[in-house]
Write an enzyme that holds these catalytic residues in place. Structure first.
Site, short mmCIF file in Angstrom:
data_model
loop_
_atom_site.label_atom_id
_atom_site.label_comp_id
_atom_site.label_asym_id
_atom_site.label_seq_id
_atom_site.Cartn_x
_atom_site.Cartn_y
_atom_site.Cartn_z
N ASN A 21 0.56 -1.68 -0.24
CA ASN A 21 -0.14 0.05 -0.22
C ASN A 21 1.13 1.49 0.27
O ASN A 21 0.21 2.25 -0.87
CB ASN A 21 -0.85 -0.04 1.12
CG ASN A 21 -2.67 -1.14 1.04
OD1 ASN A 21 -3.41 -0.21 0.20
ND2 ASN A 21 -2.28 -2.18 1.27
N ARG A 72 3.85 -0.97 25.08
CA ARG A 72 2.66 -0.33 23.96
C ARG A 72 2.95 1.54 25.09
O ARG A 72 3.10 2.44 23.64
CB ARG A 72 1.47 -0.31 24.67
CG ARG A 72 0.83 0.25 23.54
CD ARG A 72 -0.74 -0.88 23.14
NE ARG A 72 -0.87 -1.48 23.64
CZ ARG A 72 -0.82 -2.72 21.93
NH1 ARG A 72 -0.89 -2.52 21.64
NH2 ARG A 72 -0.93 -4.15 22.61
N ARG A 98 0.02 -2.73 14.79
CA ARG A 98 0.71 -2.73 16.24
C ARG A 98 -0.68 -1.64 16.93
O ARG A 98 -1.41 -0.41 16.09
CB ARG A 98 1.63 -1.47 17.33
CG ARG A 98 2.73 -1.94 17.22
CD ARG A 98 2.90 -3.41 17.64
NE ARG A 98 3.40 -4.39 17.33
CZ ARG A 98 3.65 -5.49 17.92
NH1 ARG A 98 3.31 -6.19 18.92
NH2 ARG A 98 4.71 -6.46 17.73
N HIS A 116 -8.46 -1.38 5.96
CA HIS A 116 -8.31 -2.51 7.22
C HIS A 116 -9.37 -3.53 5.78
O HIS A 116 -10.37 -3.32 5.47
CB HIS A 116 -9.56 -2.47 8.28
CG HIS A 116 -10.24 -3.03 8.96
ND1 HIS A 116 -9.25 -4.01 10.34
CD2 HIS A 116 -11.59 -3.69 9.10
CE1 HIS A 116 -9.80 -5.11 10.72
NE2 HIS A 116 -10.95 -5.36 9.81
N GLU A 150 -11.35 3.82 19.25
CA GLU A 150 -12.06 2.36 19.46
C GLU A 150 -11.21 1.55 18.00
O GLU A 150 -11.31 2.22 17.20
CB GLU A 150 -12.91 2.69 19.72
CG GLU A 150 -13.42 1.58 19.65
CD GLU A 150 -15.47 1.01 19.32
OE1 GLU A 150 -15.36 0.36 19.53
OE2 GLU A 150 -15.36 2.33 19.16
N LEU A 151 -10.21 0.54 18.04
CA LEU A 151 -9.79 0.01 17.07
C LEU A 151 -11.35 -0.37 16.17
O LEU A 151 -12.04 -0.83 16.02
CB LEU A 151 -9.60 -1.31 17.95
CG LEU A 151 -8.59 -2.66 16.56
CD1 LEU A 151 -7.42 -1.87 16.80
CD2 LEU A 151 -8.29 -3.86 17.65
N GLN A 178 -6.54 -6.86 -1.79
CA GLN A 178 -5.40 -5.79 -1.78
C GLN A 178 -4.90 -5.66 -2.89
O GLN A 178 -5.28 -3.85 -3.47
CB GLN A 178 -4.29 -6.77 -1.52
CG GLN A 178 -4.44 -7.51 -0.22
CD GLN A 178 -3.14 -8.17 0.10
OE1 GLN A 178 -1.67 -8.45 -0.04
NE2 GLN A 178 -2.50 -7.93 2.17
N1 NHR Z 1 -5.25 1.69 16.65
C1 NHR Z 1 -5.80 2.05 16.90
N2 NHR Z 1 -6.08 2.82 18.55
N3 NHR Z 1 -7.10 2.59 16.35
C2 NHR Z 1 -7.18 2.20 15.23
O1 NHR Z 1 -8.43 1.72 14.34
C3 NHR Z 1 -5.95 1.28 14.85
C4 NHR Z 1 -5.10 1.06 15.43
C5 NHR Z 1 -3.70 0.62 15.20
C6 NHR Z 1 -3.53 0.20 13.68
C7 NHR Z 1 -5.26 -0.97 11.98
C8 NHR Z 1 -5.89 -2.64 12.69
C9 NHR Z 1 -6.52 -2.98 11.40
O2 NHR Z 1 -6.38 -2.40 10.37
C10 NHR Z 1 -4.85 -0.41 13.70
C11 NHR Z 1 -6.18 0.16 13.59
C12 NHR Z 1 -3.37 -4.46 14.93
C13 NHR Z 1 -4.27 -5.18 15.40
C14 NHR Z 1 -4.10 -5.97 16.68
O3 NHR Z 1 -4.54 -5.94 17.10
C15 NHR Z 1 -5.91 -4.63 15.29
C16 NHR Z 1 -5.76 -4.18 14.76
C17 NHR Z 1 -5.46 -2.91 13.96
C18 NHR Z 1 -3.88 -3.51 13.43
N4 NHR Z 1 -2.32 -5.99 16.46
C19 NHR Z 1 -1.84 -6.65 17.81
C20 NHR Z 1 -1.77 -5.62 19.05
O4 NHR Z 1 -1.62 -6.08 19.85
C21 NHR Z 1 -0.53 -6.65 17.74
C22 NHR Z 1 -0.73 -8.13 16.25
C23 NHR Z 1 0.33 -8.68 15.52
O5 NHR Z 1 1.32 -8.09 15.87
O6 NHR Z 1 0.37 -9.63 14.88
O7 NHR Z 1 -0.78 -4.63 19.03
O8 NHR Z 1 -6.97 -4.63 10.88
C1 GAR Z 2 -3.37 -4.88 3.82
O1 GAR Z 2 -4.04 -5.75 3.11
C2 GAR Z 2 -4.68 -4.10 4.56
O2 GAR Z 2 -4.94 -4.09 4.86
C3 GAR Z 2 -4.06 -5.37 6.03
O3 GAR Z 2 -2.43 -5.87 5.91
C4 GAR Z 2 -2.03 -5.35 4.79
C5 GAR Z 2 -0.37 -4.75 4.52
O4 GAR Z 2 -0.64 -5.53 3.11
N1 GAR Z 2 -3.68 -4.19 7.15
C6 GAR Z 2 -4.20 -5.42 8.11
O5 GAR Z 2 -4.33 -6.49 8.54
C7 GAR Z 2 -3.99 -4.45 9.70
N2 GAR Z 2 -4.51 -5.68 10.91
P1 GAR Z 2 1.12 -3.95 2.39
O6 GAR Z 2 2.17 -4.26 3.79
O7 GAR Z 2 1.28 -4.84 1.47
O8 GAR Z 2 0.58 -2.46 2.56
#
Ligand code: NHR
Ligand code: GAR
Length: 221
Positions: A21, A72, A98, A116, A150-151, A178
């Site tokens: 991306n 964190r 993260r 997402h 909020e996530l 993608q």
């Molecule tokens: N942070 C906030 N505060 N709000 C959002 O909406 C966020 C964010 C950080 C990242 C991307 C999100 C996605 O697109 C994102 C949105 C990581 C996790 C997660 O569980 C969940 C959703 C997203 C990104 N991460 C674990 C953690 O404990 C680690 C997982 C790993 O390293 O494999 O941070 O999906």
């Molecule tokens: C993307 O498809 C994005 O939607 C997803 O990871 C891929 C990263 O691709 N994001 C998440 O799952 C966040 N939790 P890229 O590194 O090649 O852009």
């Protein structure tokens, strides 16, 4: 009379992995379809392909190693410091893995985007392809949304939908979704750069109208 041109939108990109991306955003900026300049790329993991892509493009690549930070909050503070130095107008999460402390999100309120891989509000969090297939859904896709503490719950701007095919696997679905991300993420950023989209009080405004939901683009063919 010459048209007024605004300077390109200063964008910082947060990454954790391959950075496809990020590449789409860099390519769109180069080709002129996106009036933006990526001023820095920050990774929470050392040595990822996304950092190589930044270097290739002559963009500063910065690692804020989550594991080396301890917790964190310490990670959030260091990330915040790097973002302050870059002074972006927009922060873009591109495969960033993260969860961010609320303080980081709040200091970039209405100026932080994520892509997402699901049709939010379906399947926030991880493992979206598996969950959509297991549920027997007819459609899957990806959403560009403003980030709130909020996530995956912030207001959506743009969605790309693909129809789930017979025999579909996580890999085949991911590949098609993608491809869509690489179209809609630069598009959504361009809308912000043009001032066509803004977020106010948790609501998306598009072309001066309060948006009732995201714009939806369907995969063709
Ligand atoms: N942070 C906030 N505060 N709000 C959002 O909406 C966020 C964010 C950080 C990242 C991307 C999100 C996605 O697109 C994102 C949105 C990581 C996790 C997660 O569980 C969940 C959703 C997203 C990104 N991460 C674990 C953690 O404990 C680690 C997982 C790993 O390293 O494999 O941070 O999906
Ligand atoms: C993307 O498809 C994005 O939607 C997803 O990871 C891929 C990263 O691709 N994001 C998440 O799952 C966040 N939790 P890229 O590194 O090649 O852009």
């Amino acid at each position: 009379m010459s048209a007024t041109r605004r300077p390109p939108l200063r964008v910082a990109v947060l990454v954790s992995g391959s950075g496809s991306n990020l590449q789409a955003i860099i390519d769109a900026s180069r080709s002129g379809t996106l009036d933006a300049r990526v001023v820095g790329v920050i990774s929470d993991r050392p040595g990822v392909l996304a950092l190589d892509r930044a270097r290739q493009a002559g963009i500063p690549g910065i690692t804020v190693d989550y594991r080396a930070c301890g917790d964190r909050e310490a990670f959030g503070a260091r990330l915040q410091g790097e973002l302050q130095r870059l002074d972006p107008q927009l922060v873009v999460l591109a495969g960033f893995m993260r969860i961010l402390p609320a303080a980081v999100v709040d200091s970039h309120r209405d100026r932080m985007l994520n892509v997402h891989p699901s049709l939010l509000p379906l399947y926030p969090g991880l493992d979206t392809y598996r969950r959509a297939l297991e549920a027997g859904d007819a459609w899957h896709g990806t959403t560009v949304h403003f980030v709130i503490p909020e996530l995956d719950a912030g207001p959506a701007i743009l969605q790309y939908r693909v129809r789930i095919r017979p025999g579909e696997t996580e890999d085949s679905l991911r590949q098609r979704v993608q491809r869509g991300e690489h179209r809609i993420y630069p598009q959504a950023i361009q809308w912000l750069a043009e001032g066509r989209v803004v977020c106010r009080d948790g609501v998306v405004w598009r072309d001066g109208q309060r948006a009732s939901g995201p714009e939806i683009i369907d995969e063709t063919g």
